[in-house]
Structures are given as C-alpha cells and as structure tokens.
Scaffold this motif. Structure first.
Motif, mmCIF file in Angstrom:
data_model
loop_
_atom_site.group_PDB
_atom_site.id
_atom_site.type_symbol
_atom_site.label_atom_id
_atom_site.label_comp_id
_atom_site.label_asym_id
_atom_site.label_seq_id
_atom_site.Cartn_x
_atom_site.Cartn_y
_atom_site.Cartn_z
ATOM 1 N N ASN A 1 0.814 -1.235 0.060
ATOM 2 C CA ASN A 1 -0.099 -0.163 -0.023
ATOM 3 C C ASN A 1 0.892 1.205 0.071
ATOM 4 O O ASN A 1 1.687 1.257 0.841
ATOM 5 C CB ASN A 1 -0.777 0.136 1.381
ATOM 6 N N ASN A 2 0.771 2.032 -0.811
ATOM 7 C CA ASN A 2 1.658 3.308 -0.891
ATOM 8 C C ASN A 2 0.597 4.474 -1.371
ATOM 9 O O ASN A 2 -0.600 4.261 -1.325
ATOM 10 C CB ASN A 2 2.915 3.232 -1.938
ATOM 11 N N ALA A 3 1.268 5.483 -1.665
ATOM 12 C CA ALA A 3 0.634 6.697 -2.045
ATOM 13 C C ALA A 3 -0.471 6.689 -3.124
ATOM 14 O O ALA A 3 -1.587 7.212 -3.052
ATOM 15 C CB ALA A 3 1.591 8.068 -2.191
ATOM 16 N N LYS A 4 0.196 5.829 -4.018
ATOM 17 C CA LYS A 4 -0.962 5.572 -5.106
ATOM 18 C C LYS A 4 -2.061 4.473 -4.832
ATOM 19 O O LYS A 4 -2.786 4.329 -5.832
ATOM 20 C CB LYS A 4 0.015 4.984 -6.216
ATOM 21 N N GLY A 5 -1.944 3.842 -3.776
ATOM 22 C CA GLY A 5 -3.112 2.856 -3.640
ATOM 23 C C GLY A 5 -2.638 1.547 -3.298
ATOM 24 O O GLY A 5 -1.500 1.587 -2.780
ATOM 25 N N ASP A 6 -3.344 0.665 -3.483
ATOM 26 C CA ASP A 6 -2.844 -0.785 -3.244
ATOM 27 C C ASP A 6 -2.252 -1.467 -4.502
ATOM 28 O O ASP A 6 -2.809 -1.030 -5.825
ATOM 29 C CB ASP A 6 -4.258 -1.564 -2.935
ATOM 30 N N GLY A 7 -1.272 -2.397 -4.312
ATOM 31 C CA GLY A 7 -0.681 -2.644 -5.467
ATOM 32 C C GLY A 7 -0.362 -4.180 -5.074
ATOM 33 O O GLY A 7 -0.390 -4.691 -3.825
ATOM 34 N N ASN B 1 0.850 -5.189 -10.121
ATOM 35 C CA ASN B 1 -0.592 -5.029 -10.495
ATOM 36 C C ASN B 1 -1.199 -5.772 -11.668
ATOM 37 O O ASN B 1 -1.023 -7.237 -11.409
ATOM 38 C CB ASN B 1 -0.909 -3.690 -10.768
#
Lengths: 119, 674
Positions: free
Chosen positions: B257-263, B284
């Motif tokens: 989970n990072n700034a761009k969302g889940d991956g 992804n």
C-alpha cells in the motif's frame, strides 16, 4: 588428583635420598637403588602385592602395606631388589582412576633427556 | 600489410544498418561515467569517424588489453538510438581482428549522416572468409546458406545475396589458407588484390525474420518476433529483444500500500544457457497475467519487457539490470526439449573454509553435509513479530564446519526434513543458494527471503561431497568457524601463555582473538563483582540489561518495564597468573558462577544485606589460587580516546589433569627438537 600433586603434597621432597621414577622396563637398570613407581594392584597378600606396571609388566612389591585397604592404583617407594621386585617402604593410595600412559611417558622422560631435572 | 576497413561503414551504421558487421578501427578509448565504468570508443572506417559506447559486458576487453587504440575490430552486434538529438551507437559484441595497427586511411572526425545504401557496400567487398557468430573460423560450405536453417551456430541463415552474386557456390572451391597469426582466410578466387591480404570477414547474420508490416498505412509496425539474445547482453539501450530462460526461483505474491493506493508485485529469477541470470518483476495487472503461468523449472521465451537497474539490496543475482514486465510483454512457455541446454539451477559454491574470510552480510552459495540439527526456537523480532529459528551444523571437505541458521518457514519445512534424516543417521547433502554471512558468533550463514535450500540435490558437487563423507568425512573432526565455545575433548583451541597476550598484540586486529590459557587466579577485585540485571524474557533469552533503581522497584530501559525483584549477575574482575606473567580479566555470569561456586545473588546479599565482611572475604579468599583452563576473548576497545585491550573470560574450566598432562607431554615432545 594428579600424581604430581601428591609428589609435593604427601611428602617433603627429600633430595638427599632421591627415588628414581621407574616403570617395569626401567626397573632392571636401577637394581639396588631407591625407586618409585605406580602399580595397578592385581593380587594382594600378606607380605607381598602383585601389581601391573604402567607398561604392562608384572612386578612384586614386598613389604607390609598399610592397614587401610589398597585402592586400585598404588604408588610404592623402596629399594629395587631384583629385576621384577621392589622392597617397598612407603605405600600411597592413588585411587581408582589413574592415567597410566601419562605416567609411563613421564618415566621415560625422567630417565632420558630430562634426567637432570629429577636427580 | 595494409588492411582494408569496411568502407563507408560509419555512414551505413548511422543510416540504420545493423547487420553490416563491419571492420572498423578503434582510434581512441576513453573511460567516462562516474558511478559506473563505461568506455567510449572512437571508431573509424578509414574515412570518417564516430563515437560508440561499449556495452559494459565488454568492459574487460579494454581492461585486459584485448582491445586497444589502433585495434581493428569487427562490430558483430550493435545498436543505434537517438538520444537527445544525438545518434548513439552502442557496441554489444565485437571481435578483435588485429590488436595493433597503424591508423588506416585518413579518417576525418565528425558525425556522418547516412547517404550510401547497403548494396554499394556489398559490391565493394572482394573475397570473404566465414566466421560463425562466435568469431570461430569455419570452413566454407558451399551450400550452407540454404541447408542448415536450424543450426545453433548460424541461427538459421538467409540466402546471402552477396555470395551468390560472386558465384561462390559449389563450383568454386575456395582454397582456405589459415594465416597463423591472424587467423584470416585468403580466398583463391582471384578477386583479391594480390598485394594485400583482404581482411573482410563476415559473419552470417543471425536469423532476422524479414520485417513484417501490418496495417498498410502511414504507421507501420514491425511485428516480426525479436531475436533471442543471451541474458548477459540485455541492457536498456537494447532495441527489440527476446530471451529464452528457465525459471530458477519464484517469489511470493506480495501486496503493498503506498501513496498511489494498493498494489501487488511478484518476481522470478531466470537462467539461460550461457549461465546469465536476471530477475523479472511484475506489478498489479501484469501479476494477474503471469503469476500462474510462471512455474519454477520451466523454460519461457520472454520479450518486450523493460530494463532498469537491479536493486542490489534484494536482488543478489549477478546482473546490473532487472526486467520489469509490462502490458505489452510476452511470456511464452517453451517445450522442454527447447531448453535442454539450460541448467536447472546455477550455483557458485564456496568452501566452508572461505566463509571465515567472507565479509559480514555478504551473499554466497554453500554446499555441505548436515551433521546436526537443533530444535526450532521462537524468536521475537525487532518489529514485535514472532518467528522461528533453527540452527543446523554443516561440514565439507575443507575440514571446517559452519552453523547455518534457518529462519521462518525453513524451520518447519526443510528443517524438519533435515532433522529426520540426521536422526536416522542418513546425513544429507544440503545446498544453500543465496545465504547471508553473519559474524555474530564467529562466522555463520543465515537464510534470507530469497534463499533456496536443496536437500540431496542431483548435482555433481553433491555426489562428490557424499562420496567424501562416506570415505573420510564422517570420521574426521572439523573445526567450527561458528561457535566460540570449543566442545570439550576437542583440542582445536589455541594455547597461549599470559605474556603472549601482550607480546603478540592479541586483540589488536579488527576481529577478537579467542585463546585458551592455563592460569591461576591470584586476586579478586572486591568492589563491584556483580550488577542488578533485568529478569524479563525477550524470546527465549533473559534481557539481562543493567536495571536501575526506581523507588523501591527496578526499571529496565530496554524492556521499558518495572519490576520488584532484579536478578544479580556476575561482572567479576580478577587477576590471573601463570609462569610467564599476569593479566586482568573480566568474567560474566556463567564463568563467574563456575569460579565463585555461589550464585551472584548470594554473594551480593552477603555484602550488602548481611554486611558480613568477614564471610565475604572468606568466600573470595577460598576461590583464589585455583588454576583453571580459561577460554579468553581478547579485543581492543575504545574508552574515551584510549584503546585498551579487554580480556573476557568466556569459560573457566577446572583442570582435567589427565588431558592437561597429555597436552603437556605433547608440547614437550614438540620442543624436544632443539
């Protein structure tokens, strides 16, 4: 306890009357001299004890052992009266565990290149 | 003798001809680049010059002097790309034809734009010799171009218009005279200039399918399959590439989970027939495409992936790049016979004896016989998570043994397997790929997430090792490089006298010295012989950090907790002496108790609670003048600008007179030689 400890603890070293460390093979070289050795008791009777030397020779130790029972290994100091017997004056119990091979090597060293340290 | 370079080849290369394989001369070699070693060549075709970058896999050609200024080389494989309005040529593969040569022709410096076409060049080349792709000489086979499409060396051939135009088919037997020093063939067809030897070797280009263009319109895409290249040749400047490789490792699917969302992400490692290795990563949506497709042990044809620098912290493969697969990437399973030349795994085993000199945290592969397996222990990690730990003893024919630490899942899976084998006396071979060296206690090896363990692998090294073990190894003693305590009865320790510690400067190197000294305790420091210790447990060990008073209770900094009762642990300082000298040493709990014969708490209470000075000094006096066989750890330490050699008693053994005597007799026999 090591035999070396006994050497110093159980008697005051008498340098005026030294005893030569021997095993079965070295005994014949010192007949009529004062010797000391450690034997494993094979048979014990009144008047003499049959023992095995540290180099597997059978020796006869004459004299009267102390009243206390003998342990497996005993050190005797006395006059060598033949190739295979010692007239013992002092008997010391060395217990049931004894490193015979190390003692044997000591005898060899004490009679060869390091003789001067012992006499 | 004068050599002809391929005329106008610079122009041709710039014009986009990548199949020319011209002869050029290296006029200059310059090393550029700060973090990475990169070489830039100035190449000449005797008329014009151009700069070309050397791919890093060819760096050692320059370093070993196989390519020098003035060398005439044949460019076998090269790429052209436009970067920031400049044309960059990258040489991926080349062969040195002549090492030392005077400058040929009259080359002018300056970039050339392509004007001449390929066909002009062809007609200008008289005579040719034939080299296969590796630069090895091959005898000319007249019908080779049509008959052997599938041979490995030629990678399939297209009809060579050049040869046909010169009529070099069966009716013209070529007399090939190998020239000893340069290995170049001289054609006897009479088209040569008699005065010069023509060095114009060509290599049949690897099979390049004719470009196939779809969508006849303004935009045309070349959809022909890219050619297979070795993994070692992969680099970001490479145009279209494909690799054929076997999957040697498949990582777990990880979510993040990072700034761009889940991956999600997963990686797998590839090995090709040349021994090249590279890691490939998918993110992804790409994960969904390939996660189930990729299986360890199978061979795949992979193409159209991106290349970026490898993350050295996680990727321990010998490659500076890693592949990242994208939407356009292709992964095709190959039939097994295709990958016959690709090994299942590639190892680079180091003998256990070399681990001793390996750097802490370095990565290596080892192989050895497992001789002992300890039970799993739960360990509390720094992040609060609990994991399992298990140690395994391994030895190999170097005469050394090492402790392998298994972490996490390895404990239950391979660890259990190993336990059962060792218990039934079937000491197995264990191969460890990507283990990490640790210098916590001596040197040991531990598993990391990318470690792979192979029990009794079917590889030649394993067979050699089990053979050695059966004949010699199982009865021979091995010196452990891991444990600091020498098992009793084994006389592998180094014996020193007290004076030798100072004389030989023990402890002064960057690693501590471990020695055994027979000495007698002559004096105890009575002041502070113990300290209050934290009794709380961390995992399977007691914390033991010094606790500080907090009112009527105690508090520990590491555990951040308070407790009523603290433990007391020895921190004994005393003097030891032998016939050569004396030294101050420190003993901790275990050896302290051995020496004192009482638990530290009792002696503490005697001093501070009962305040019985008489009894206290009696206790100490009774322990003095006893000889011990001390196992010492000697290390120089900094104490406020001063370095002092600290001696720690790791073990204090009462003398076993029998073995000590034998040791002395042995020593005596060794100095009898004087």
């Amino acid at each position: 306890m090591s035999f070396l400890c006994r050497f110093f603890v159980s008697e005051i070293m008498d340098t005026s009357n030294p005893a030569i460390l021997v095993n079965g093979n070295l005994l014949p070289m010192h007949v009529r001299k004062r010797v000391r050795t450690v034997i494993q008791v094979l048979n014990s009777e009144r008047g003499s004890v049959i023992g095995k030397s540290t180099d597997d020779q059978q020796l006869v130790i004459k004299g009267s052992p102390p009243s206390t029972p003998l342990t497996n290994f005993v050190e005797v100091i006395g006059i060598a009266d033949s190739d295979k017997s010692i007239q013992a004056e002092i008997w010391t119990n060395f217990g049931d565990n004894f490193d015979a091979s190390s003692f044997n090597q000591l005898c060899q060293l004490a009679n060869a290149e390091y003789q001067h340290l012992f006499l | 003798m004068s050599i002809n370079l391929t005329p106008n080849s610079i122009a041709a290369i710039n014009g986009g001809d990548l199949n020319l394989k011209p002869l050029v001369q290296v006029l200059d070699i310059k090393q550029i680049g700060t973090s990475q070693e990169r070489y830039r060549l100035l190449i000449s075709d005797s008329v014009s010059t151009h700069h070309a970058m050397l791919a890093t896999q060819l760096n050692d050609r320059v370093k070993t002097g196989r390519v020098k200024k003035g060398s005439v080389v044949q460019l076998i494989d090269y790429m052209c790309s436009d970067v920031q309005n400049r044309r960059i040529v990258v040489v991926l593969n080349m062969e040195t034809i002549v090492l030392d040569c005077d400058i040929i022709g009259n080359p002018k410096l300056g970039d050339m734009t392509a004007q001449k076409t390929v066909s002009n060049l062809n007609s200008a080349q008289p005579g040719r010799s034939v080299y296969d792709n590796r630069g090895n000489m091959q005898s000319f086979r007249p019908a080779f171009n049509a008959q052997n499409p599938g041979s490995n060396n030629m990678q399939g051939l297209q009809t060579n218009p050049l040869l046909q135009s010169q009529g070099m088919q069966g009716s013209h037997p070529m007399l090939m005279v190998p020239n000893g020093s340069n290995g170049v063939l001289r054609s006897a067809t009479g088209k040569n200039n008699n005065n010069t030897q023509t060095y114009a070797p060509t290599v049949q280009p690897p099979y390049q399918p004719p470009p196939s263009y779809r969508n006849q319109g303004p935009i045309m895409k070349n959809e022909a399959p890219a050619r297979v290249i070795p993994i070692s040749a992969l680099n970001p400047y490479q145009g279209r590439w494909a690799i054929k490789a076997r999957v040697t490792a498949k990582g777990d699917l990880r979510r993040y989970n990072n700034a761009k969302g889940d991956g999600k992400v997963f990686s797998f490692d590839l090995l090709d027939s040349d021994g090249g290795e590279i890691r490939a990563t998918c993110f992804n949506a790409v994960v969904d495409r390939f996660y189930d497709v990729i299986e360890v042990g199978r061979v795949y044809l992979i193409s159209k992936g991106g290349l970026k620098p490898a993350q050295k912290n996680f990727n321990h493969l010998k490659n500076e790049w890693e592949i990242f697969l994208e939407a356009a990437s292709t992964v095709d399973l190959c039939p097994e016979e295709d990958g016959g030349s690709i090994p299942q795994q590639q190892f680079d085993f180091k003998p256990i004896s070399e681990i001793e000199s390996a750097e802490n945290n370095s990565i290596l592969d080892i192989i050895g016989i497992v001789i002992s397996v300890n039970p799993s222990v739960p360990i509390l990690r720094k992040n609060g998570m609990e994991t399992q730990r298990r140690t395994v003893g391994m030895k190999d024919s170097s005469g050394k043994s090492v402790e392998l630490t298994l972490w996490g899942d390895f404990c239950n899976k391979e660890g259990q397997n190993l336990q059962e084998l060792v218990d039934s006396e079937m000491f197995p071979v264990l191969a460890v790929k990507t283990g990490k060296v640790s210098d916590f206690t001596g040197k040991s090896v531990g598993t990391i997430s990318s470690t792979q363990l192979f029990i009794n692998p079917d590889i030649p090294e394993a067979h050699v090792l089990s053979d050695w073990f059966a004949r010699i190894g199982q009865n021979s003693a091995a010196v452990s490089i891991s444990r600091d305590l020498v098992p009793s009865g084994s006389k592998n320790e180094i014996r020193k006298t007290v004076s030798q510690i100072k004389e030989e400067g023990l402890g002064r190197s960057d690693k501590p010295d471990w020695v055994t000294v027979k000495a007698t305790i002559t004096y105890f420091k009575l002041d502070s012989f113990c300290y209050p210790a934290c009794p709380l447990m961390i995992g399977d060990r007691q914390c033991n950090k010094k606790a500080t008073r907090s009112g009527t209770r105690w508090v520990c900094d590491r555990c951040s907790q308070e407790f009523d009762e603290c433990d007391y642990r020895y921190l004994l300082q005393f003097q030891i002496q032998d016939h050569t000298g004396l030294a101050w040493v420190t003993a901790f709990q275990e050896s302290g108790e051995e020496i004192m014969g009482y638990p530290a708490k009792e002696v503490y209470q005697l001093k501070h609670e009962a305040q019985d000075e008489a009894r206290l000094s009696d206790v100490f006096r009774s322990r003095v003048f006893y000889p011990y066989l001390f196992r010492l750890k000697i290390k120089e330490e900094m104490y406020a600008d001063e370095t002092k050699v600290k001696i720690t008693v790791v073990r204090a053994d009462k003398i076993d007179y029998s073995s000590e005597t034998r040791h002395m007799l042995d020593t005596i026999s060794r100095f009898r030689r004087y």
